[in-house]
Motif scaffolding. Structure first.
Motif, PDB file in Angstrom:
ATOM      1  N   TYR A 188       0.835  -1.233   0.018  1.00  0.00           N
ATOM      2  CA  TYR A 188       0.313   0.159  -0.039  1.00  0.00           C
ATOM      3  C   TYR A 188       0.593   1.066   0.027  1.00  0.00           C
ATOM      4  N   PHE A 189       1.841   1.254   0.538  1.00  0.00           N
ATOM      5  CA  PHE A 189       2.591   2.300   0.858  1.00  0.00           C
ATOM      6  C   PHE A 189       3.374   2.669   0.030  1.00  0.00           C
ATOM      7  N   ASP A 190       4.057   1.126  -0.710  1.00  0.00           N
ATOM      8  CA  ASP A 190       5.466   1.733  -2.108  1.00  0.00           C
ATOM      9  C   ASP A 190       4.663   2.367  -3.138  1.00  0.00           C
ATOM     10  N   THR A 212       1.266   4.426  -3.386  1.00  0.00           N
ATOM     11  CA  THR A 212       0.974   5.919  -2.608  1.00  0.00           C
ATOM     12  C   THR A 212       2.166   6.320  -2.726  1.00  0.00           C
ATOM     13  N   LEU A 213       2.929   6.248  -2.174  1.00  0.00           N
ATOM     14  CA  LEU A 213       4.004   7.332  -2.370  1.00  0.00           C
ATOM     15  C   LEU A 213       4.723   7.416  -3.617  1.00  0.00           C
ATOM     16  N   ALA A 214       4.450   6.201  -4.438  1.00  0.00           N
ATOM     17  CA  ALA A 214       5.300   6.829  -5.908  1.00  0.00           C
ATOM     18  C   ALA A 214       4.212   7.633  -6.383  1.00  0.00           C
ATOM     19  N   GLN A 215       3.536   7.847  -6.192  1.00  0.00           N
ATOM     20  CA  GLN A 215       2.406   8.608  -6.606  1.00  0.00           C
ATOM     21  C   GLN A 215       1.767  10.316  -5.960  1.00  0.00           C
ATOM     22  N   LEU A 216       2.353   9.935  -4.382  1.00  0.00           N
ATOM     23  CA  LEU A 216       2.500  10.915  -3.612  1.00  0.00           C
ATOM     24  C   LEU A 216       3.602  11.496  -4.343  1.00  0.00           C
ATOM     25  N   ARG A 217       4.766  11.468  -4.320  1.00  0.00           N
ATOM     26  CA  ARG A 217       5.755  12.341  -4.672  1.00  0.00           C
ATOM     27  C   ARG A 217       6.066  12.682  -6.667  1.00  0.00           C
ATOM     28  N   LYS A 218       5.131  12.601  -7.119  1.00  0.00           N
ATOM     29  CA  LYS A 218       5.066  12.609  -8.592  1.00  0.00           C
ATOM     30  C   LYS A 218       3.972  14.701  -8.051  1.00  0.00           C
ATOM     31  N   ASP A 219       2.933  14.187  -7.524  1.00  0.00           N
ATOM     32  CA  ASP A 219       1.955  15.412  -6.933  1.00  0.00           C
ATOM     33  C   ASP A 219       2.793  16.399  -5.919  1.00  0.00           C
TER      34      ASP A 219
END
Length: 205
Positions: free
Chosen positions: A153-155, A157-164
């Protein structure tokens, strides 16, 4: 010595964490770790407006008290808890002390996305509990990696959040004894690195 599979490794580490939480050294380690978090909040926390925490399960460190104090001591500060979506991504919704939570499919208390009084938010900082952790050095810089529960879940989510949000701070929470070497576990290509790692020895960056 751990078994060959990540599943066996997790089981061993969770058993050790349960024993550690019941042992005589836990209170001192907990105190030092929370002191490290308070130091971070007193410094970098001044520029942070929202922090996503976790609801502690399976003997995870409970960081709610210091974070609630952080919220009360500053204007427009907010806390959030993760909500696990069916597609195995996480959304974050504002959380306040006393809120009613609902159990996830994994039995973890989480906010209800139907609660219109608690909006979804994008946190500036995410605190992530570690089942285990490791470090590596790339081009002279240390990188820290989290072994979680295996859901990914975190991996995702973090991949997307870091783009934003390129300034997002992802901090792993763990203990010194949870550190793993390459013979036990190494990060995979899909694993997202941690920006910081907090243990009872201090903040590693």
């Amino acid at each position: 010595m751990h078994g060959n599979s990540p599943k066996t490794l997790r089981q061993d580490l969770l058993k050790q964490r349960k024993e550690f939480a019941a042992g005589k050294d836990y209170a001192a380690a907990e105190m030092r770790l929370i002191a490290g978090l308070n130091h971070f909040l007193a410094n970098q926390g001044k520029s942070i407006r929202s922090i996503a925490l976790y609801w502690p399960i399976q003997n995870e460190m409970d960081l709610r008290p210091p974070l609630l104090s952080w919220v009360k001591n500053g204007d427009q500060r907010r806390l959030a808890l993760p909500y696990a979506r069916p597609d195995k991504h996480l959304d974050f919704f504002e959380w306040q002390e006393g809120d009613t939570l609902i159990p996830s499919a994994h039995g973890v208390p989480e906010p209800s996305p139907e609660n219109t009084a608690r909006p979804q938010l994008t946190p500036d900082c995410i605190l992530i509990p570690c089942v285990g952790w490791s470090s590596s050095v790339v081009s002279g810089k240390a990188h820290y990696w989290r072994l979680g529960y295996g859901g990914g879940y975190f991996d995702r989510t973090l991949a997307q959040l870091r783009k934003d949000n390129p300034t997002l701070i992802c901090m792993g929470i763990g203990f010194d004894w949870q550190q793993l070497d390459d013979s036990q576990w190494s990060a995979q290509t899909h694993d997202e690195p941690l920006d910081l790692l907090l243990t009872e020895s201090g903040l590693l960056s």
